[in-house]
Design an enzyme around this catalytic site. Structure first.
Site, mmCIF file in Angstrom:
data_model
loop_
_atom_site.group_PDB
_atom_site.id
_atom_site.type_symbol
_atom_site.label_atom_id
_atom_site.label_comp_id
_atom_site.label_asym_id
_atom_site.label_seq_id
_atom_site.Cartn_x
_atom_site.Cartn_y
_atom_site.Cartn_z
ATOM 1 N N HIS A 176 0.839 -1.204 0.000
ATOM 2 C CA HIS A 176 0.000 0.000 0.000
ATOM 3 C C HIS A 176 0.873 1.252 0.000
ATOM 4 O O HIS A 176 1.852 1.331 0.745
ATOM 5 C CB HIS A 176 -0.910 0.001 1.234
ATOM 6 N N HIS A 212 10.365 14.094 8.226
ATOM 7 C CA HIS A 212 10.867 13.462 9.448
ATOM 8 C C HIS A 212 11.676 12.237 9.024
ATOM 9 O O HIS A 212 11.220 11.444 8.197
ATOM 10 C CB HIS A 212 9.696 13.044 10.334
ATOM 11 N N PRO A 213 12.888 12.050 9.546
ATOM 12 C CA PRO A 213 13.784 11.006 9.016
ATOM 13 C C PRO A 213 13.243 9.581 9.123
ATOM 14 O O PRO A 213 13.591 8.725 8.298
ATOM 15 C CB PRO A 213 15.058 11.176 9.850
ATOM 16 N N THR A 214 12.409 9.308 10.125
ATOM 17 C CA THR A 214 11.873 7.949 10.273
ATOM 18 C C THR A 214 10.356 7.878 10.164
ATOM 19 O O THR A 214 9.810 6.854 9.773
ATOM 20 C CB THR A 214 12.279 7.342 11.635
ATOM 21 N N ALA A 215 9.662 8.962 10.511
ATOM 22 C CA ALA A 215 8.190 8.946 10.550
ATOM 23 C C ALA A 215 7.540 9.624 9.359
ATOM 24 O O ALA A 215 6.319 9.583 9.219
ATOM 25 C CB ALA A 215 7.695 9.601 11.847
ATOM 26 N N GLY A 216 8.326 10.239 8.478
ATOM 27 C CA GLY A 216 7.776 10.810 7.253
ATOM 28 C C GLY A 216 6.870 11.995 7.477
ATOM 29 O O GLY A 216 7.213 12.941 8.199
#
Length: 256
Positions: free
Chosen positions: A81, A167-171
């Site tokens: 998805h 955000h580097p990990t959370a987008g």
């Protein structure tokens, strides 16, 4: 009492321990009711359904985002998805004694809070959108997590709240207000993804198909079949049975 529903989608559908931790954080946040949880390992995505008084629902959503930011790293995430965030989308739906305009205002309030607390870029969509080209969630999400650093250089796609970098990990996250939506997936007795994509093109409104229908073809590796994944944005004007019959008719044309 005013009641709203929210159906946040977050980018984890495989690690049951992580999913349980996220849902537990929501339950512990206060008097919000968890109505449903649906997780799909092929999509690698979970959909949580919450309802309650607006303040309680917003508290639950804030707890959910905090737990997702802590436990989901999109740099390692793979799924069928499309996604742009650890928490991909948060819609608010009016249920009782509250208007769509009220929900749009709540969406703006929530978006501002999430951006401030987590340094997250937030996009407002549907009835909360600040520009017409931002109403459609698919248009916002286009490019996904990996493509957003380039996308955000375009002034048209600067976030409504938060930093102008991903955000580097959370987008990123989309927050909005909308009517009830039905996510409706139809599996096909074929492993040919192109058949599902052709059917999706035939039924979705953007390709000349049925009004209030969004669709795409998805391959379900674990089940060995292709799927027509559908969002019905107004089931009152385009009923479920009409969509099903059109999918069945199109499938028959391909011998499926």
């Amino acid at each position: 009492m005013p009641i709203i529903e929210s159906v946040p989608n977050f980018s984890e559908g495989r690690r049951t321990g992580v999913i349980d931790t996220i849902v537990a954080a929501v339950r512990a946040s206060g008097p919000v009711r968890v109505l449903d949880l649906s997780s799909d390992p092929d999509h690698n995505r979970s959909v949580l359904t919450l309802a309650g008084e607006p303040t309680a629902v917003l508290g639950g959503l804030e707890a959910l985002v905090a737990a997702c930011v802590e436990s989901i790293d999109l740099r390692e995430h793979r799924g069928r998805h499309p996604r742009m965030g650890a928490v991909d989308v948060i819609p608010l739906v009016p249920v009782q004694d509250i208007t769509m305009a009220d929900c749009a205002q709540l969406a703006r309030r929530l978006g501002e809070t999430l951006a401030r607390r987590h340094d997250l870029p937030v996009y407002l969509y549907e009835e909360a959108a600040t520009a017409e080209h931002r109403r459609d969630l698919a248009a916002i999400r286009k490019g996904e997590f990996e493509g957003f650093p380039e996308k955000m250089r375009d002034p048209r796609w600067r976030p409504d709240f938060g930093p102008d970098h991903v955000h580097p990990t959370a987008g990123c996250v989309a927050v909005g207000a909308r009517p009830f939506l039905i996510a409706y997936n139809i599996n096909l007795t074929t492993a040919d993804l192109e058949v599902a994509r052709r059917i999706a093109r035939a039924i979705r409104h953007s390709s000349g198909g049925l009004r209030y229908v969004k669709a795409m073809g998805v391959m379900l590796e674990e089940r060995g079949c292709a799927q027509v994944s559908i969002n019905m944005t107004d089931f009152r004007h385009t009923p479920l049975h009409r969509v099903f019959e059109m999918v069945r008719s199109e499938a028959e044309r391909h011998g499926v």
